[in-house]
Scaffold this motif. Structure first.
Motif, PDB file in Angstrom:
ATOM      1  N   PRO A 149       0.675 -10.217  -0.481  1.00  0.00           N
ATOM      2  CA  PRO A 149       0.248 -11.073   0.634  1.00  0.00           C
ATOM      3  C   PRO A 149       0.580 -10.460   1.987  1.00  0.00           C
ATOM      4  N   GLN A 150       1.579  -9.580   2.033  1.00  0.00           N
ATOM      5  CA  GLN A 150       1.992  -8.980   3.303  1.00  0.00           C
ATOM      6  C   GLN A 150       1.160  -7.755   3.689  1.00  0.00           C
ATOM      7  N   ILE A 151       0.395  -7.203   2.749  1.00  0.00           N
ATOM      8  CA  ILE A 151      -0.466  -6.049   3.048  1.00  0.00           C
ATOM      9  C   ILE A 151      -1.849  -6.359   2.485  1.00  0.00           C
ATOM     10  N   PRO A 152      -2.622  -7.223   3.153  1.00  0.00           N
ATOM     11  CA  PRO A 152      -3.908  -7.673   2.611  1.00  0.00           C
ATOM     12  C   PRO A 152      -4.934  -6.549   2.586  1.00  0.00           C
ATOM     13  N   GLY A 153      -5.941  -6.753   1.751  1.00  0.00           N
ATOM     14  CA  GLY A 153      -7.027  -5.781   1.675  1.00  0.00           C
ATOM     15  C   GLY A 153      -6.699  -4.551   0.875  1.00  0.00           C
ATOM     16  N   VAL A 154      -5.629  -4.606   0.093  1.00  0.00           N
ATOM     17  CA  VAL A 154      -5.207  -3.467  -0.722  1.00  0.00           C
ATOM     18  C   VAL A 154      -4.920  -3.952  -2.140  1.00  0.00           C
ATOM     19  N   ARG A 155      -5.397  -3.224  -3.139  1.00  0.00           N
ATOM     20  CA  ARG A 155      -5.139  -3.541  -4.546  1.00  0.00           C
ATOM     21  C   ARG A 155      -5.232  -2.246  -5.328  1.00  0.00           C
ATOM     22  N   PHE A 156      -4.279  -1.993  -6.202  1.00  0.00           N
ATOM     23  CA  PHE A 156      -4.304  -0.725  -6.939  1.00  0.00           C
ATOM     24  C   PHE A 156      -3.610  -0.871  -8.290  1.00  0.00           C
ATOM     25  N   PRO A 157      -3.976  -0.006  -9.246  1.00  0.00           N
ATOM     26  CA  PRO A 157      -3.280   0.008 -10.540  1.00  0.00           C
ATOM     27  C   PRO A 157      -1.958   0.745 -10.415  1.00  0.00           C
ATOM     28  N   GLY A 158      -0.960   0.260 -11.120  1.00  0.00           N
ATOM     29  CA  GLY A 158       0.350   0.892 -11.075  1.00  0.00           C
ATOM     30  C   GLY A 158       0.531   1.921 -12.179  1.00  0.00           C
ATOM     31  N   LEU A 159       1.309   2.938 -11.895  1.00  0.00           N
ATOM     32  CA  LEU A 159       1.764   3.897 -12.898  1.00  0.00           C
ATOM     33  C   LEU A 159       3.240   3.580 -13.133  1.00  0.00           C
ATOM     34  N   THR A 160       3.486   2.644 -14.035  1.00  0.00           N
ATOM     35  CA  THR A 160       4.825   2.089 -14.231  1.00  0.00           C
ATOM     36  C   THR A 160       5.750   3.113 -14.860  1.00  0.00           C
ATOM     37  N   HIS A 161       7.001   3.149 -14.376  1.00  0.00           N
ATOM     38  CA  HIS A 161       7.935   4.176 -14.847  1.00  0.00           C
ATOM     39  C   HIS A 161       9.360   3.789 -14.495  1.00  0.00           C
ATOM     40  N   PRO A 162      10.347   4.334 -15.221  1.00  0.00           N
ATOM     41  CA  PRO A 162      11.742   4.157 -14.829  1.00  0.00           C
ATOM     42  C   PRO A 162      12.118   5.187 -13.772  1.00  0.00           C
ATOM     43  N   GLY A 163      12.773   4.735 -12.692  1.00  0.00           N
ATOM     44  CA  GLY A 163      13.232   5.685 -11.689  1.00  0.00           C
ATOM     45  C   GLY A 163      14.388   6.526 -12.181  1.00  0.00           C
ATOM     46  N   CYS A 244      15.661  10.547 -10.351  1.00  0.00           N
ATOM     47  CA  CYS A 244      14.656  11.529  -9.925  1.00  0.00           C
ATOM     48  C   CYS A 244      13.387  10.872  -9.415  1.00  0.00           C
ATOM     49  N   ASP A 245      13.161   9.595  -9.744  1.00  0.00           N
ATOM     50  CA  ASP A 245      12.003   8.845  -9.228  1.00  0.00           C
ATOM     51  C   ASP A 245      10.694   9.608  -9.435  1.00  0.00           C
ATOM     52  N   ILE A 246      10.504  10.118 -10.635  1.00  0.00           N
ATOM     53  CA  ILE A 246       9.275  10.852 -10.963  1.00  0.00           C
ATOM     54  C   ILE A 246       8.251   9.851 -11.498  1.00  0.00           C
ATOM     55  N   LYS A 247       7.221   9.587 -10.721  1.00  0.00           N
ATOM     56  CA  LYS A 247       6.295   8.510 -11.077  1.00  0.00           C
ATOM     57  C   LYS A 247       5.514   8.801 -12.352  1.00  0.00           C
ATOM     58  N   ASN A 248       5.410  10.071 -12.753  1.00  0.00           N
ATOM     59  CA  ASN A 248       4.633  10.428 -13.940  1.00  0.00           C
ATOM     60  C   ASN A 248       5.386  10.197 -15.246  1.00  0.00           C
ATOM     61  N   LEU A 249       6.651   9.787 -15.182  1.00  0.00           N
ATOM     62  CA  LEU A 249       7.395   9.464 -16.403  1.00  0.00           C
ATOM     63  C   LEU A 249       7.007   8.067 -16.871  1.00  0.00           C
ATOM     64  N   PHE A 273       7.015  -0.558 -10.789  1.00  0.00           N
ATOM     65  CA  PHE A 273       5.633  -0.832 -11.183  1.00  0.00           C
ATOM     66  C   PHE A 273       4.717   0.277 -10.685  1.00  0.00           C
ATOM     67  N   SER A 274       5.023   0.799  -9.503  1.00  0.00           N
ATOM     68  CA  SER A 274       4.235   1.883  -8.914  1.00  0.00           C
ATOM     69  C   SER A 274       5.098   2.573  -7.864  1.00  0.00           C
ATOM     70  N   GLN A 275       4.743   3.830  -7.564  1.00  0.00           N
ATOM     71  CA  GLN A 275       5.458   4.576  -6.533  1.00  0.00           C
ATOM     72  C   GLN A 275       4.598   5.722  -6.038  1.00  0.00           C
ATOM     73  N   GLY A 276       4.699   6.016  -4.742  1.00  0.00           N
ATOM     74  CA  GLY A 276       4.081   7.212  -4.201  1.00  0.00           C
ATOM     75  C   GLY A 276       5.036   8.388  -4.286  1.00  0.00           C
ATOM     76  N   ASP A 277       4.523   9.597  -4.161  1.00  0.00           N
ATOM     77  CA  ASP A 277       5.373  10.782  -4.229  1.00  0.00           C
ATOM     78  C   ASP A 277       6.360  10.797  -3.064  1.00  0.00           C
ATOM     79  N   GLY A 278       7.629  10.835  -3.406  1.00  0.00           N
ATOM     80  CA  GLY A 278       8.668  10.884  -2.393  1.00  0.00           C
ATOM     81  C   GLY A 278       9.369   9.557  -2.157  1.00  0.00           C
ATOM     82  N   GLU A 279       8.750   8.441  -2.536  1.00  0.00           N
ATOM     83  CA  GLU A 279       9.333   7.103  -2.313  1.00  0.00           C
ATOM     84  C   GLU A 279       9.928   7.026  -0.902  1.00  0.00           C
ATOM     85  N   ILE A 280       9.089   7.290   0.094  1.00  0.00           N
ATOM     86  CA  ILE A 280       9.543   7.618   1.436  1.00  0.00           C
ATOM     87  C   ILE A 280      10.343   6.521   2.132  1.00  0.00           C
TER      88      ILE A 280
END
Length: 451
Positions: A149-163, A244-249, A273-280
């Motif tokens: 609800p805080q970032i409207p107009g955005v929807r995406f599938p997650g690549l779920t993984h353990p950090g 390591c926060d590797i989203k591909n795991l 549930f999802s993460q971008g590279d770097g978890e900035i």
């Protein structure tokens, strides 16, 4: 005969605190933390976990919980889990532990998550000098998709993984960690010029009894006091894997972890549930509670056979991993470039961190032209399935980093046009939940960035 249902070896009750669980959680790395469960190779077993803060961040309309969070107590990990071979003998130092992720997801009835940036005086992050305020966005899950609800107009599938997935360090390795990280904390400002550009503090998180939880070891006992003063924080990734926060795991992947003590004592947590590279944004994934279903294999003597030490001892090794076959598919990307020249115009020599910062800032400022606040884009680029790359690391003096964003996650076309649209842009009136910044550290401005 069909395989049996995965055995639940670490259960979680979300109504209880991490230290109140049937199998108490821990938030430090130390060889003396006792295992809470045993598994055999080939067995599929289930591990449940709280979110990395142990429930400190709430699904509400305020970011004050982010601003005031006690970071001395994170991350809360499930385990340690002792791994045995087919004959019931524990994994040995020098072995390689192959951990396959068979299945994973949010805990039933808790299908939500959060992304946040910390206050500059309490945690900070990659761009803390540009975004000093504590902010938060809540995400809700619809199957594989997330929306906020805080970032409207955005929807995406997650690549779920353990950090975090890691093995326990040996006493020798633990001493190596504490010595080198203490050196950074005590002397980093004197000789590490990058500290002047990446403003995150502290430079290292040293052992501390504050907020320490050691699983089955009772707080206040002499054993607890001794281990708590030695045990390593879980904040950085290290030779044992860890944060390591590797989203591909994700589902179907396999990580090969070095074994440093008898039984390996593997622990896991920090589900995303999802993460971008770097978890900035530091708290930049979509953080959630969750479960893993795992299967282990012990490769006898595998450290010597497959892991080459990249340091002065045989312990200076790093894990390797296989990417699973399940990932979101995107065909169109908008890519932003950054070079190793900081916001003041100062040249840095082949510094990938400065280049990546520049690429991310370019992306944030660009996307803010489409009706979003910069804080919305900072959080979004921390958790959406974007791709970061070191594109050039040899052409002196500039390292080149790129930051690619899948365009289909937006409900509007964000590409540059030959004819600039006339009239008002699509205004996104909701914004991230935000606190004031009450500190007095200097704020970095982009001289050329839009206001």
């Amino acid at each position: 005969m069909a395989p049996s249902t995965p055995r639940l070896v670490v259960p979680i009750d979300l109504k209880k605190k991490p230290w109140e669980q049937i199998l108490p959680l821990h938030n430090r790395w130390h060889p003396g933390i006792p295992p809470v469960a045993e598994v055999k190779v080939g067995e599929v077993f289930r591990v449940e976990m709280v979110d990395w803060t142990g429930g400190m961040i709430k699904d509400n309309d305020s970011a004050i919980d982010v601003k005031s969070i006690d970071l001395s107590s994170v991350h809360y990990l499930s385990g340690p889990i002792r791994v045995l071979d087919e004959e019931g003998k524990p994994a040995q130092p020098g072995d390689l532990l192959a951990v396959e992720i068979c299945n994973l997801g949010p805990l039933p009835g808790d299908e939500w998550g959060f992304t946040a940036s910390f206050d500059r005086e309490n945690g900070g992050g990659f761009l803390t000098d540009h975004f000093p305020c504590a902010t938060k966005a809540i995400w809700y899950f619809e199957g594989i998709y997330a929306y906020s609800p805080q970032i409207p107009g955005v929807r995406f599938p997650g690549l779920t993984h353990p950090g975090i997935v890691g093995t326990a360090p040996s006493r020798e390795l633990l001493n190596i960690w504490n010595e080198r990280e203490r050196e950074v904390e005590e002397n980093g400002l004197k000789h590490l010029k990058l500290c002047e550009v990446l403003h995150s503090r502290p430079l290292a998180n040293l052992p501390s009894t504050k907020g320490c939880h050691l699983g089955k070891i009772q707080k206040g006992t002499p054993e607890w006091e001794k281990i708590a003063t030695e045990a390593a924080r879980t904040i950085p990734g290290r030779e044992n894997g860890g944060n390591c926060d590797i989203k591909n795991l994700s589902r179907g992947s396999k990580v090969y972890l070095p074994v440093f003590i008898e039984g390996a004592n593997v622990s896991t947590g920090d589900m995303h549930f999802s993460q971008g590279d770097g978890e900035i944004a530091f708290c930049g994934a979509i953080e959630m509670s969750g479960f893993l279903e795992l299967k282990c294999e012990i490769i006898k003597g595998g450290m010597k056979e497959y892991l080459t030490p990249m340091g002065p001892t045989l312990l200076h090794v790093n894990p390797i991993f296989e990417i699973g076959p399940v990932e979101p598919r995107f065909s169109e990307w908008l890519v932003f470039e950054g070079i190793s020249v900081d916001e003041s115009g100062r040249q840095h020599f082949l510094d990938a961190s400065v280049a990546y910062k520049r690429a991310v800032l370019n992306a944030i400022d660009y996307l803010s032209k489409f009706g979003y606040s910069k804080e919305q884009m900072y959080l979004l680029l921390s958790c959406c399935p974007c791709e970061g790359r070191i594109s050039g690391i040899v052409d002196s003096p500039n390292a080149v980093a790129t930051f690619a964003i899948p365009t289909s996650i937006f409900d509007q076309d964000i590409r540059p046009k030959t004819k600039v649209p006339v009239g008002p842009r699509l205004v996104r009136t909701p914004d991230v939940l935000k606190c004031t910044y009450d500190g007095n550290l200097p704020i970095t401005k982009n001289p050329s960035a839009m206001t």
